[in-house]
Design a protein around this motif. Structure first.
Motif, mmCIF file in Angstrom:
data_model
loop_
_atom_site.group_PDB
_atom_site.id
_atom_site.type_symbol
_atom_site.label_atom_id
_atom_site.label_comp_id
_atom_site.label_asym_id
_atom_site.label_seq_id
_atom_site.Cartn_x
_atom_site.Cartn_y
_atom_site.Cartn_z
ATOM 1 N N GLY A 1 0.759 -1.241 0.000
ATOM 2 C CA GLY A 1 0.000 0.000 0.000
ATOM 3 C C GLY A 1 0.788 1.288 0.000
ATOM 4 O O GLY A 1 0.195 2.365 0.106
ATOM 5 N N VAL A 2 2.111 1.235 -0.120
ATOM 6 C CA VAL A 2 2.906 2.465 -0.125
ATOM 7 C C VAL A 2 2.525 3.320 -1.334
ATOM 8 O O VAL A 2 2.452 2.827 -2.465
ATOM 9 C CB VAL A 2 4.413 2.150 -0.128
ATOM 10 C CG1 VAL A 2 5.239 3.370 -0.522
ATOM 11 C CG2 VAL A 2 4.838 1.653 1.250
ATOM 12 N N GLU A 3 2.289 4.606 -1.097
ATOM 13 C CA GLU A 3 1.868 5.541 -2.141
ATOM 14 C C GLU A 3 2.930 6.568 -2.499
ATOM 15 O O GLU A 3 2.915 7.133 -3.593
ATOM 16 C CB GLU A 3 0.600 6.266 -1.683
ATOM 17 C CG GLU A 3 -0.570 5.313 -1.439
ATOM 18 C CD GLU A 3 -1.704 5.929 -0.656
ATOM 19 O OE1 GLU A 3 -2.854 5.805 -1.099
ATOM 20 O OE2 GLU A 3 -1.425 6.533 0.417
ATOM 21 N N VAL A 4 3.862 6.802 -1.577
ATOM 22 C CA VAL A 4 4.964 7.733 -1.817
ATOM 23 C C VAL A 4 6.261 7.034 -1.443
ATOM 24 O O VAL A 4 6.420 6.566 -0.306
ATOM 25 C CB VAL A 4 4.815 9.029 -0.985
ATOM 26 C CG1 VAL A 4 5.982 9.978 -1.264
ATOM 27 C CG2 VAL A 4 3.492 9.713 -1.278
ATOM 28 N N LEU A 5 7.195 6.963 -2.399
ATOM 29 C CA LEU A 5 8.509 6.381 -2.145
ATOM 30 C C LEU A 5 9.487 7.510 -1.859
ATOM 31 O O LEU A 5 9.772 8.344 -2.739
ATOM 32 C CB LEU A 5 8.979 5.564 -3.343
ATOM 33 C CG LEU A 5 10.354 4.901 -3.190
ATOM 34 C CD1 LEU A 5 10.312 3.821 -2.099
ATOM 35 C CD2 LEU A 5 10.828 4.300 -4.508
ATOM 36 N N LEU A 6 9.994 7.562 -0.635
ATOM 37 C CA LEU A 6 10.998 8.544 -0.240
ATOM 38 C C LEU A 6 12.368 7.951 -0.529
ATOM 39 O O LEU A 6 12.685 6.859 -0.053
ATOM 40 C CB LEU A 6 10.847 8.877 1.245
ATOM 41 C CG LEU A 6 9.465 9.401 1.655
ATOM 42 C CD1 LEU A 6 9.347 9.469 3.172
ATOM 43 C CD2 LEU A 6 9.184 10.769 1.032
ATOM 44 N N HIS A 7 13.187 8.680 -1.296
ATOM 45 C CA HIS A 7 14.408 8.080 -1.833
ATOM 46 C C HIS A 7 15.606 9.023 -1.685
ATOM 47 O O HIS A 7 15.966 9.762 -2.599
ATOM 48 C CB HIS A 7 14.187 7.743 -3.323
ATOM 49 C CG HIS A 7 15.293 6.975 -3.950
ATOM 50 N ND1 HIS A 7 15.897 7.352 -5.134
ATOM 51 C CD2 HIS A 7 15.908 5.833 -3.552
ATOM 52 C CE1 HIS A 7 16.831 6.478 -5.439
ATOM 53 N NE2 HIS A 7 16.862 5.555 -4.500
ATOM 54 N N PRO A 8 16.250 9.034 -0.494
ATOM 55 C CA PRO A 8 17.483 9.802 -0.343
ATOM 56 C C PRO A 8 18.633 9.097 -1.062
ATOM 57 O O PRO A 8 18.787 7.876 -0.963
ATOM 58 C CB PRO A 8 17.698 9.825 1.175
ATOM 59 C CG PRO A 8 17.006 8.591 1.677
ATOM 60 C CD PRO A 8 15.848 8.348 0.755
ATOM 61 N N VAL A 9 19.428 9.857 -1.811
ATOM 62 C CA VAL A 9 20.520 9.251 -2.571
ATOM 63 C C VAL A 9 21.812 10.033 -2.374
ATOM 64 O O VAL A 9 21.819 11.205 -1.990
ATOM 65 C CB VAL A 9 20.178 9.171 -4.087
ATOM 66 C CG1 VAL A 9 18.845 8.494 -4.304
ATOM 67 C CG2 VAL A 9 20.175 10.543 -4.729
ATOM 68 N N LEU A 10 22.914 9.348 -2.646
ATOM 69 C CA LEU A 10 24.230 9.984 -2.750
ATOM 70 C C LEU A 10 24.836 9.448 -4.040
ATOM 71 O O LEU A 10 25.455 8.389 -4.056
ATOM 72 C CB LEU A 10 25.119 9.660 -1.548
ATOM 73 C CG LEU A 10 26.432 10.453 -1.415
ATOM 74 C CD1 LEU A 10 27.048 10.233 -0.027
ATOM 75 C CD2 LEU A 10 27.467 10.106 -2.474
ATOM 76 N N THR A 11 24.620 10.184 -5.118
ATOM 77 C CA THR A 11 25.137 9.771 -6.412
ATOM 78 C C THR A 11 25.969 10.901 -6.992
ATOM 79 O O THR A 11 25.427 11.954 -7.342
ATOM 80 C CB THR A 11 24.001 9.401 -7.384
ATOM 81 O OG1 THR A 11 23.231 8.339 -6.821
ATOM 82 C CG2 THR A 11 24.564 8.950 -8.718
#
Length: 329
Positions: free
Chosen positions: A159-169
């Motif tokens: 049921g996740v509707e928002v994917l929070l995605h912290p990155v270091l690229t």
């Protein structure tokens, strides 16, 4: 309409000195400029940079300061991630979720460290899902995790509707990562909120993507604060009626006729993957490997796992017969 305002903070990250003070200052500025913000997300490893030698226990002074700031501004706060030194000595890349009361709601340990480059970082095994009361369901994924669609599949299936995605690229594959962010939003009919850092924290170009793969915001290569109001009803409508009235991908996956044997490590379906060699750092002057006939690879894997072709002389690459469908497409 179910609106919810999330702000990303793309900031310069120092590798040799703590960045906590700078994060708190930028949070103060953000909330002064955009007081309607309800959640704030920083980039991966923003507080102390990308060096594992700065690892701290799960509960530390920096987290306490972030808790106080979340309470003071009445916001949900995800302060990027930091290297966590567990009681058994292992080091994890860990994110903390803090609610507007300054309470720790949950933690998430990155499942796919960027190996072989992060060989000394242990992998987490627990998914991170949390609810914002009256709004919707959120999930966390850190940087390289998104390259493995199984991680988002698990989150959205719950049921996740928002994917929070912290990155270091900070590498040349940022273009590929941005493409994956858009594809993830479309494949799983969710918002993707992707925040990268600068300096030792990455090369920027943070992005926010809606469930139809439309880019709502794209940062450049300088510091940026970007509050975006999401509408979670858009997620629910597209999951029910399809993206732009077209593909209903989550329901199609739910109603599938096939089971994927590649996820059964004893099935032999992944025999080819075992021919790829160890997961290790590339070496200077490494030569190419001779091309192996994929038919031989498949047959060897089948024999190792005692899987015989259904008929003598059958094609070893042929799939196992499945129940026929009345409609093809």
């Amino acid at each position: 309409m179910t609106p919810f305002a999330i702000a990303g903070i793309q900031m310069y990250v120092n590798a040799l000195q703590p960045n906590v003070e700078g994060m708190l200052q930028r949070l103060d500025i953000l909330m002064a400029r955009f007081p309607w913000t309800q959640m704030v997300l920083f980039s991966e490893l923003a507080p102390f940079g990308p060096l594992p030698r700065h690892a701290l226990p799960l509960h530390n002074d920096a987290i306490s300061r972030f808790q106080e700031a979340a309470n003071r501004h009445n916001v949900w706060l995800i302060p990027g991630s930091m290297f966590e030194r567990a009681e058994d000595g292992r080091i994890f890349n860990t994110t903390t979720v803090i609610n507007p009361q300054g309470e720790i709601v949950t933690h998430y340990r990155k499942m796919f460290p960027f190996r072989p480059y992060e060989a000394d970082v242990a992998a987490g095994t627990e998914f991170c899902i949390f609810d914002v009361p009256g709004v919707g369901r959120f999930g966390l994924s850190i940087c390289y995790d998104i390259w493995f669609p199984e991680t988002t599949r698990h989150l959205t299936a719950q049921g996740v509707e928002v994917l929070l995605h912290p990155v270091l690229t900070g590498t040349t594959d940022r273009d590929a990562e941005l493409a994956i962010a858009r594809a993830t939003a479309a494949q799983f009919q969710c918002y993707v909120f992707d925040v990268n850092g600068l300096g030792a924290g990455g090369n920027g170009r943070s992005c926010v993507v809606d469930p139809s793969a439309q880019v709502l915001h794209q940062s450049a290569g300088q510091e940026d604060m970007f509050p975006i109001e999401l509408d979670l009803d858009q997620v629910r409508r597209q999951r029910e009626f399809g993206i732009k009235g077209l593909g209903q991908v989550l329901k199609s996956f739910r109603d599938r006729d096939v089971e994927f044997t590649v996820y059964d490590r004893a099935s032999g379906s992944d025999a080819y993957l075992h021919q790829l060699g160890p997961l290790q750092m590339p070496r200077q002057g490494a030569g190419t490997h001779p091309v192996q006939d994929l038919r031989d690879t498949s047959l060897i894997g089948a024999r190792e796992h005692r899987i015989e072709p259904a008929l003598k002389g059958a094609d070893p690459l042929a799939t196992v017969p499945m129940k026929p469908k009345s409609v093809i497409g």
